[in-house]
Each structure stands twice: as structure tokens, then as C-alpha cells.
Design an enzyme around this catalytic site. Structure first.
Site, PDB file in Angstrom:
ATOM      1  N   GLU A  47       4.155   5.686   7.041  1.00 50.81           N
ATOM      2  CA  GLU A  47       5.467   5.071   7.118  1.00 50.81           C
ATOM      3  C   GLU A  47       6.366   5.960   7.976  1.00 50.81           C
ATOM      4  O   GLU A  47       6.385   7.160   7.775  1.00 50.81           O
ATOM      5  CB  GLU A  47       6.107   4.898   5.736  1.00 50.81           C
ATOM      6  CG  GLU A  47       7.327   3.988   5.819  1.00 50.81           C
ATOM      7  CD  GLU A  47       8.034   3.767   4.483  1.00 50.81           C
ATOM      8  OE1 GLU A  47       7.799   4.552   3.546  1.00 50.81           O
ATOM      9  OE2 GLU A  47       8.796   2.820   4.399  1.00 50.81           O
ATOM     10  N   ALA A 100       7.621  11.878  -1.602  1.00 51.77           N
ATOM     11  CA  ALA A 100       6.462  11.102  -2.043  1.00 51.77           C
ATOM     12  C   ALA A 100       6.340   9.875  -1.151  1.00 51.77           C
ATOM     13  O   ALA A 100       7.284   9.507  -0.466  1.00 51.77           O
ATOM     14  CB  ALA A 100       6.634  10.678  -3.492  1.00 51.77           C
ATOM     15  N   ASN A 152       1.857   4.722  -0.674  1.00 56.13           N
ATOM     16  CA  ASN A 152       0.610   4.079  -0.239  1.00 56.13           C
ATOM     17  C   ASN A 152      -0.006   3.330  -1.414  1.00 56.13           C
ATOM     18  O   ASN A 152      -0.143   3.880  -2.506  1.00 56.13           O
ATOM     19  CB  ASN A 152      -0.401   5.133   0.234  1.00 56.13           C
ATOM     20  CG  ASN A 152       0.217   6.201   1.083  1.00 56.13           C
ATOM     21  OD1 ASN A 152       0.742   5.917   2.133  1.00 56.13           O
ATOM     22  ND2 ASN A 152       0.182   7.437   0.602  1.00 56.13           N
ATOM     23  N   GLU A 180       7.944   5.446  -7.036  1.00 53.75           N
ATOM     24  CA  GLU A 180       6.783   5.070  -6.216  1.00 53.75           C
ATOM     25  C   GLU A 180       6.017   3.912  -6.860  1.00 53.75           C
ATOM     26  O   GLU A 180       5.475   3.052  -6.167  1.00 53.75           O
ATOM     27  CB  GLU A 180       5.861   6.265  -5.993  1.00 53.75           C
ATOM     28  CG  GLU A 180       6.523   7.463  -5.303  1.00 53.75           C
ATOM     29  CD  GLU A 180       7.262   7.115  -4.025  1.00 53.75           C
ATOM     30  OE1 GLU A 180       6.830   6.195  -3.313  1.00 53.75           O
ATOM     31  OE2 GLU A 180       8.311   7.751  -3.757  1.00 53.75           O
TER      32      GLU A 180
HETATM   33 ZN   LIG Z   1      10.767   4.784  -1.855  1.00 53.92          ZN
END
Ligand SMILES: [Zn+2]
Length: 514
Positions: free
Chosen positions: A114, A247, A250, A282
């Protein structure tokens, strides 16, 4: 052009930090194929009959253009690239370990894609809306471990190498693909029969127990909240030794800085709270972001704001001993107010033409103000209507893409309150925030608003403010969208509370003049 599926094989030379790969891209096109590729050298392209196809690799535009003509089927692209110490694409990360009194470094290869770095790993259509399935196979030294989004479906030994093949992913965006190679130590648990694992450099996995506890509780919370089970067959939480972000979500293989994942009974509460927040953030993305993804990067703020907001909800539900909403006001709303009271502020929604601009717009406005506005809307429509709106949105766009407006519409539909979508839109596109003054006289309550400036006053603006007010113990919700307004409550105002639970994104300034 439409891509359906990637079958990727990479042969990794661990010692020389290099890899060669070949991928079959299943696609359909009317004229040509345009792939994104940065620092990956394409060596040949063939059609599915094995015939060489002419291609041009434009290293200035970072595109590979393949002249296929009208084509449906797969093309086979061969490529190679070095693995560098650069924190994006497939990169090299070193963990220092003390062995027999000597310092050594242990090398890991790990990915960070990203926002636009999948193109540094494989030639691909590297845009969030170009969702496809990925079938990944990796050839590495026999003594190394390999982690990806999905569980392995076969491991075959070939002399001192092994070929690890992973199950195919569901349809997803390129930026969520993950590959990790190195000597990992794992701590394993399970949630409803699905493995939940912490993977760390050697000697550290035991400190992942708390993170696993948070992950299991968060999975359960989100499955209940979203009404959709966690989509993948396993979940990895991976400590990466050198990592630019805190973090990265994925799908099924979340990466963390060590300090954001590992904590034990001896860790201070602040560390545990941070681990809980980051893990919950996350995990919220596994639905909001991964299952349903923004069409384009201009809605990245929503992806981040939503996960931030949800993380407070999940941690607050699972660890009620922490005052998470008190924290929210001081760590999310407060800094956003501060940043938003200068003339240098910007609206939450920013137009993004060039994806290189994306990483520059991450600030307190993107995360903090965005999350505060979501909380304000929830406070206005009610928790149930808000949740039902989110459920509708996720159900309708699963394995696909959506725009922020689709969420506002879903919340409006679920709440039955007309004008909610327009109200949110107004907050997203307006810079700054208002300060509301309230005064009372007999049976009347007078409201006025102005834009808040920390120093010199510049332009003024009228905001559409959803307000929750309690008059003589009675709760009233209203939209205050004028410069000034007077409400007659029909009885003498004895007690008045404005902005209950501090959900509205306003500077509160209540003055009772009685
Ligand atoms: Zn985020």
C-alpha cells in the site's frame, strides 16, 4: 481491459537477494494490455499458445505495454528484480540477534504494497478497483519459512530448495497481497476452527499471546457487528523487523512493528492498550477495506477513519476497564480540532489524480476528524441504524469496490432519516469546524455558530450540525444548519445539556444566561 486472475511463480535467490518470476495473467482486452511495473524488468511475454508477444517497457511512465490486439485468455509474463533495503515492494529487512556472544543479522524478505508498490513486486494492474484472484507459488531455500495471505496447499522439496504453493485468494486489490520469507517462529491458536497465528523472528513469539487474545475477541466482535464471517481460512499477525508503517492490513497476513504487536503481563497498560488498538484497527480493515475496497485513493481517508472508529468500539467492548471513548476525544477528536483551526487545514476529502500524492495526505484530519465525524453521525442516527447501514454497505459491495457516498446512502436508508447523506457530505468537503454558542432565556434556547479559528478570524461558514440536546431531562436531536436559531421548548428551561457524550465535532461553548 479486465484482469480476472494472476498465477504467480517466483524463484527467490535468498543469498543474492534476487528473484525471477513468471506470471499468467488471465484477462480480456479490446486492444492492448497495460501493466504497472517499477524496478521489475520484464524479459518476455507470451500468449497462451506460447507465441512471443511484442511489448514495450516504459521506465519513465513505469508501464509495460503489450500489443495483444483483441484478446481473451492468459498471457505469460517473465520478469526479474533485485530485493533491496527500501521498505516497499518485496524488500529486505534485517533483525539483529546475538548468537554465541556475537551480533548477527537475520534477513527477512517481506512485502509492503500500500498504496502503489505491488508494481515493484510483479507487473500488474495496480489499482484498488482492479480486483483479481491471486494464486502464488514460491521457490526458496528448504530451511526458510514462507507466509502469504492464504494457507499453503502443497510443499514440494527439490534438493536443497522447496516449492511452496498457496491456495488461491478471493478477489482482492493488489495492495493487499502479502509475501514473507525468513526464519519465523510461530505461536498458534484458533478461532472457530480457523488458525490464528503470531509469527515473529526467533525467540519472540511467546510475547504474542496478548495479541492473539485481542485478535480472537476482535474477530468475534466484528463478525457480530458486521454480520459477515471473517472471509479467509486463517489469520497471521506478523512482526516485521524493519517497517515504515505501524501496521498493514494485508488480507489474512497482517504485518506489524514489534512494538505494535508484542506485549506480555509485565508490559505497561499503555503498551497493551496500543497493541489492542492496532490489532483491532487492522482487523476492522479485513472487512472494511479488504472485503469492500475504495474505488480510488481519494476515499482512503474513509478506509482509515472507519478502521480507527471501529477499533475504539471493539476495544471498548472487549476491554471495558479502559475508558476508550475518553481516549477517543483526547487522542482523535482533540488533535483534529487543533489541526483544523489553522488556515492551513484542508477538507477531509481531497481530490487525488496522481497516486504519489496519497501518502502526503495522511494526517490528524484524515484519521482523527474522519473518525470523529463517523462518531458524530452514529450519535445522530443511533447505534443500530448506523450498524445496519454499515452491514448493508458491506453486503452489497462484498469482493468489490465502493465509494464513500455508497456508505452514506446505506446509512440514510437504514436510518430512514432524510438528508443524512447530504449532511455527511457537507462535513467531508468543508474545512474547519464550528463553535456553537448556546444561551437560555425563559422557555427559549438560542443557538449560534461560527467557524473556529485559533488566531486571526478568516472566512466564516455555516455547518450542518447534528446536535443532541437534553432539555429538562428530555432528549432532542436536531440539525442546526443556520447562523442562528431560537427554539421555544414550551416550558421554562431548568437544565440544559448540549452535545451529549461529546459526539458532535464542535467546539462546545454553553452559556446559560438566566
Ligand atoms: Zn488502517
Amino acid at each position: 481491459m479486465r484482469v480476472d486472475r494472476y498465477e504467480v511463480f517466483v524463484d527467490v535467490d535468498y543469498k543474492n537477494s534476487y528473484y525471477r518470476g513468471v506470471e499468467r495473467i488471465y484477462l480480456e482486452t479490446e486492444d492492448e494490455v497495460r501493466l504497472d511495473a517499477v524496478e521489475v524488468k520484464v524479459t518476455s511475454v507470451k500468449d497462451q499458445a506460447g507465441k512471443e508477444l511484442p511489448f514495450v517497457q516504459d521506465n519513465k511512465e513505469n508501464k509495460v505495454i503489450i500489443r495483444t490486439g483483441k484478446y481473451s485468455g492468459y498471457i505469460e509474463v517473465s520478469f526479474e528484480a533485485p530485493i533491496k533495503d527500501k521498505l516497499s515492494g518485496l524488500y529486505r529487512a534485517k533483525e539483529r540477534v546475538i548468537k554465541d556472544g556475537k551480533e548477527e543479522s537475520l534477513v527477512f524478505f517481506t512485502t509492503q504494497f500500500e498504496s502503489i508498490h505491488a508494481r515493484e513486486f510483479i507487473p500488474c494492474v495496480d489499482e484498488p478497483a482492479a480486483k483479481a484472484k491471486f494464486k502464488l507459488t514460491v521457490r526458496v531455500d528448504k530451511d526458510l519459512d514462507v507466509i502469504s495471505n492464504m494457507p499453503t496447499d502443497s510443499v514440494k522439496e527439490e534438493g536443497d530448495k522447496k516449492v511452496v504453493s498457496f491456495q488461491e485468494t478471493p478477489r482482492m486489490s493488489t495492495y493487499l497481497l502479502y509475501l514473507g520469507i525468513g526464519k519465523f517462529e510461530e505461536l498458534k491458536d484458533d478461532y472457530n476452527g480457523k488458525p490464528v497465528l503470531v509469527a515473529t523472528p526467533p525467540g519472540k513469539s511467546q510475547r504474542g499471546k496478548f495479541a492473539i487474545d485481542v485478535a480472537k475477541k476482535s474477530l468475534s466482535y466484528y463478525e457480530g457487528y458486521f454480520g459477515i464471517p471473517y472471509a479467509l481460512p486463517k489469520l497471521h499477525l506478523i512482526v516485521v523487523p524493519e517497517f515504515a508503517a505501524g501496521a498493514m492490513e494485508n488480507w489474512g497476513a497482517i504485518t506489524f512493528r514489534e512494538t505494535a504487536l508484542l506485549a506480555d503481563d509485565n508490559s505497561p497498560e499503555t503498551i497493551k492498550k496500543r497493541v489492542a488498538e492496532v490489532v483491532a484497527h487492522e482487523l476492522a480493515h479485513q472487512w472494511f477495506g479488504n472485503l469492500v475496497t475504495m474505488y480510488w485513493w481519494d476515499d482512503l481517508w474513509l478506509n482509515e477513519s472507519f478502521a480507527t472508529f471501529m477499533s475504539y468500539k471493539a476495544v471498548s467492548a472487549n476491554y471495558p476497564q479502559w475508558d476508550m471513548w475518553g481516549d477517543f476525544v483526547s487522542s482523535e477528536t482533540g488533535p483534529a480540532f487543533f489541526r483544523d483551526s489553522f488556515s492551513t487545514t484542508h477538507p477531509i476529502h481531497a481530490d487525488i489524480k496522481d497516486p504519489h500524492e496519497i501518502e502526503q495526505i495522511f494526517d490528524d484530519i484524515t484519521y482523527g476528524k474522519g473518525a470523529s465525524i463517523l462518531r458524530m453521525i452514529e450519535g445522530f442516527v443511533g447505534e443500530e441504524a448506523f450498524r445496519n447501514g454499515v452491514r448493508l454497505y458491506l453486503k452489497e459491495h462484498s469482493y468489490g469496490n465502493a465509494k464513500a457516498h455508497d456508505l452514506w446512502e446505506a446509512i440514510e436508508r437504514a436510518s430512514g432519516i432524510k438528508g443524512v447523506a447530504e449532511l455527511i457530505e457537507d462535513w467531508i468537503t468543508s474545512p474547519g469546524h464550528p463553535v456553537v454558542r448556546v444561551s437560555v432565556s425563559g422557555t427559549k434556547v438560542r443557538f449560534s455558530q461560527e467557524r473556529f479559528w485559533i488566531s486571526e478570524r478568516k472566512e466564516d461558514r455555516v455547518y450542518k450540525i447534528p446536535l443532541t440536546v437534553e432539555v429538562n431531562g428530555r432528549r432532542v436531536s436536531l440539525i442546526f444548519d443556520k447562523k442562528e436559531d431560537v427554539i421555544d421548548v414550551g416550558e421554562e428551561v431548568k437544565t440544559l445539556r448540549v452535545n451529549l457524550s461529546r459526539t458532535a465535532s464542535i467546539g462546545s461553548c454553553t452559556r446559560a444566561t438566566r
